[in-house]
Design a protein around this motif. Structure first.
Motif, PDB file in Angstrom:
ATOM      1  N   UNK A  49     -52.514  27.259  23.449  1.00 37.98           N
ATOM      2  CA  UNK A  49     -51.932  27.323  22.107  1.00 37.98           C
ATOM      3  C   UNK A  49     -50.523  27.909  22.206  1.00 37.98           C
ATOM      4  N   UNK A  50     -49.520  27.117  21.917  1.00 38.70           N
ATOM      5  CA  UNK A  50     -48.148  27.609  21.895  1.00 38.70           C
ATOM      6  C   UNK A  50     -48.003  28.653  20.793  1.00 38.70           C
ATOM      7  N   UNK A  86     -55.913  23.696  19.830  1.00 35.03           N
ATOM      8  CA  UNK A  86     -56.441  23.313  21.144  1.00 35.03           C
ATOM      9  C   UNK A  86     -56.898  21.858  21.144  1.00 35.03           C
ATOM     10  N   UNK A  87     -57.383  21.402  20.008  1.00 44.20           N
ATOM     11  CA  UNK A  87     -57.792  20.006  19.917  1.00 44.20           C
ATOM     12  C   UNK A  87     -56.623  19.046  20.029  1.00 44.20           C
ATOM     13  N   UNK A  88     -55.423  19.516  19.700  1.00 44.25           N
ATOM     14  CA  UNK A  88     -54.225  18.688  19.781  1.00 44.25           C
ATOM     15  C   UNK A  88     -53.473  18.855  21.087  1.00 44.25           C
ATOM     16  N   UNK A  89     -53.841  19.889  21.865  1.00 48.41           N
ATOM     17  CA  UNK A  89     -53.072  20.238  23.060  1.00 48.41           C
ATOM     18  C   UNK A  89     -53.334  19.274  24.212  1.00 48.41           C
ATOM     19  N   UNK A  90     -52.251  18.805  24.835  1.00 50.16           N
ATOM     20  CA  UNK A  90     -52.381  17.945  26.011  1.00 50.16           C
ATOM     21  C   UNK A  90     -52.516  18.757  27.290  1.00 50.16           C
ATOM     22  N   UNK A 110     -46.231  30.185  33.869  1.00 43.47           N
ATOM     23  CA  UNK A 110     -45.282  29.545  32.956  1.00 43.47           C
ATOM     24  C   UNK A 110     -45.932  29.108  31.650  1.00 43.47           C
ATOM     25  N   UNK A 111     -47.228  28.741  31.695  1.00 40.48           N
ATOM     26  CA  UNK A 111     -47.898  28.326  30.469  1.00 40.48           C
ATOM     27  C   UNK A 111     -48.222  29.526  29.593  1.00 40.48           C
ATOM     28  N   UNK A 112     -48.819  30.553  30.182  1.00 41.07           N
ATOM     29  CA  UNK A 112     -49.206  31.723  29.397  1.00 41.07           C
ATOM     30  C   UNK A 112     -48.010  32.442  28.800  1.00 41.07           C
TER      31      UNK A 112
END
Length: 398
Positions: free
Chosen positions: A306-307, A381-385, A346-348
């Motif tokens: 989640x951004x 999260x459902x939209x996250x690639x 980098x993601x977190x």
């Protein structure tokens, strides 16, 4: 329902503070430096405000508290003043700070580097705290100043200011702390911690915006950042904003009372913990820096997949105010520098969301926020690639 959970960015003015300020806009409005009764009429409440400020941080009578525009000005006054006093006019050329300071500290230090000053940026440990031993090891004969925040604005982690203060006293190095996030959260005692300077800002503890303070211990040098008048003993030129000064004094008085500090420790922390526990029930969520040794109102949570900016959008749509980190960098979409300092991948580094409460938050508000956050995580999260979302495996948590 509207729920404000961004109190490390700013706070609402306490209604009691507002009432104390009101007479100084239209009734008692004289310039305090004027000799007539209109100016002199401001003096009793200004003296009272200063008394409250001294009491709130346990400053000694012979010490000085300079009224500034904000903590940023206070920070710059100390750092650039040390540059003039001890570097340009002396034989020292070194400042020590941490990697997770507020931009008001970091940017000022970066400026001094362009002027040839050596700056050491000390790292924090895996819990987000600067170890006092690193300060001791970094001090040299050239060190003019150590400047370390008292509490981190994003994680709420409390730094070992008392230990660092003893090190600086023993080595004869000037010690400054940005106490912006500390006042009103726990007792702040400048004498016990051997501080030469501290900075603070009224709007962080339910006072007005646009006014701050700089504590200066007796015998410590401070070259004015602003010249042009004899206000504040010649240490800060410019007509004093009496209403704001009175407001800051009363805000300090209310926020640092025994009752208020106990409420922060025993009640605000419980509301924070309730919100935090509910979010941590979701899979792959962590508290950055852990739960120990932090201010009672703050949590910085990473939610994988989640951004942070996306989460804030969802929260805002549902009437909730939160943050991805420092408000002074809210338009900067680069990875959170505090999370980078922790060594996050980098993601977190883009997933931190800060929730910061105040004494005006209620349990009903927290219950509402929990529902909104849980729903937002499920949707995003459902939209996250980048997040391998498996609805069945996460069903119980969501």
């Amino acid at each position: 329902m509207e729920v404000y959970l961004d109190n490390n960015a700013t706070t609402m003015v306490d209604p009691k503070v507002y009432e104390e300020m009101k007479p100084f806009f239209c009734d008692i409005y004289g310039n305090p430096n004027s000799l007539h009764k209109f100016g002199a009429g401001t003096h009793p409440k200004m003296v009272e405000a200063l008394d409250f400020l001294y009491e709130g941080i346990n400053a000694a009578d012979e010490d000085d508290i300079i009224i500034t525009g904000n903590a940023t000005e206070s920070n710059n006054t100390v750092i650039k003043g040390i540059w003039v006093d001890k570097i340009l006019n002396g034989d020292k050329n070194h400042i020590i700070t941490s990697e997770v300071e507020h931009p008001a500290i970091t940017a000022a230090c970066k400026f001094l580097e362009t002027q040839g000053v050596k700056v050491t940026y000390l790292p924090v440990n895996e819990e987000g705290i600067l170890e006092a031993s690193l300060v001791r090891d970094a001090i040299t004969e050239e060190t003019a100043l150590v400047t370390i925040m008292w509490a981190n604005n994003e994680t709420g982690k409390i730094f070992p200011i008392k230990e660092i203060g003893l090190i600086c006293k023993t080595t004869g190095v000037a010690f400054h702390s940005d106490a912006t996030q500390a006042i009103g959260k726990f007792p702040v005692d400048v004498q016990e911690c051997n501080l030469d300077y501290i900075s603070f800002s009224a709007h962080k503890f339910h006072g007005p915006k646009g006014v701050g303070g700089l504590y200066v211990k007796k015998g410590s040098e401070v070259t004015p950042l602003l010249h042009g008048g004899e206000q504040m003993g010649g240490n800060r030129a410019g007509t004093v904003d009496v209403a704001s000064m009175v407001g800051m004094g009363w805000a300090m008085h209310l926020a640092t009372s025994t009752m208020a500090l106990a409420y922060e420790k025993n009640h605000v922390s419980k509301l924070r913990d309730k919100l935090e526990a509910a979010i941590l029930e979701l899979p792959e969520t962590i508290v950055i820096g852990g739960k120990e040794n932090r201010t009672p109102n703050t949590t910085l949570i990473s939610i994988r997949g989640v951004e942070g900016e996306s989460m804030l959008w969802d929260l805002n749509q549902n009437g909730i105010g939160a943050s991805t980190g420092s408000a002074c960098a809210s338009e900067d979409l680069e990875a959170n520098p505090v999370m980078n300092a922790f060594g996050s991948d980098s993601e977190l580094a883009h997933t931190g969301v800060r929730f910061s409460l105040s004494r005006f938050n209620t349990e009903e508000q927290i219950d509402y926020a929990i529902k909104v956050v849980q729903g937002a995580v499920k949707r995003l999260r459902g939209l996250s690639s980048s997040y391998a979302y498996a609805p069945e495996s996460h069903k119980s948590a969501l």
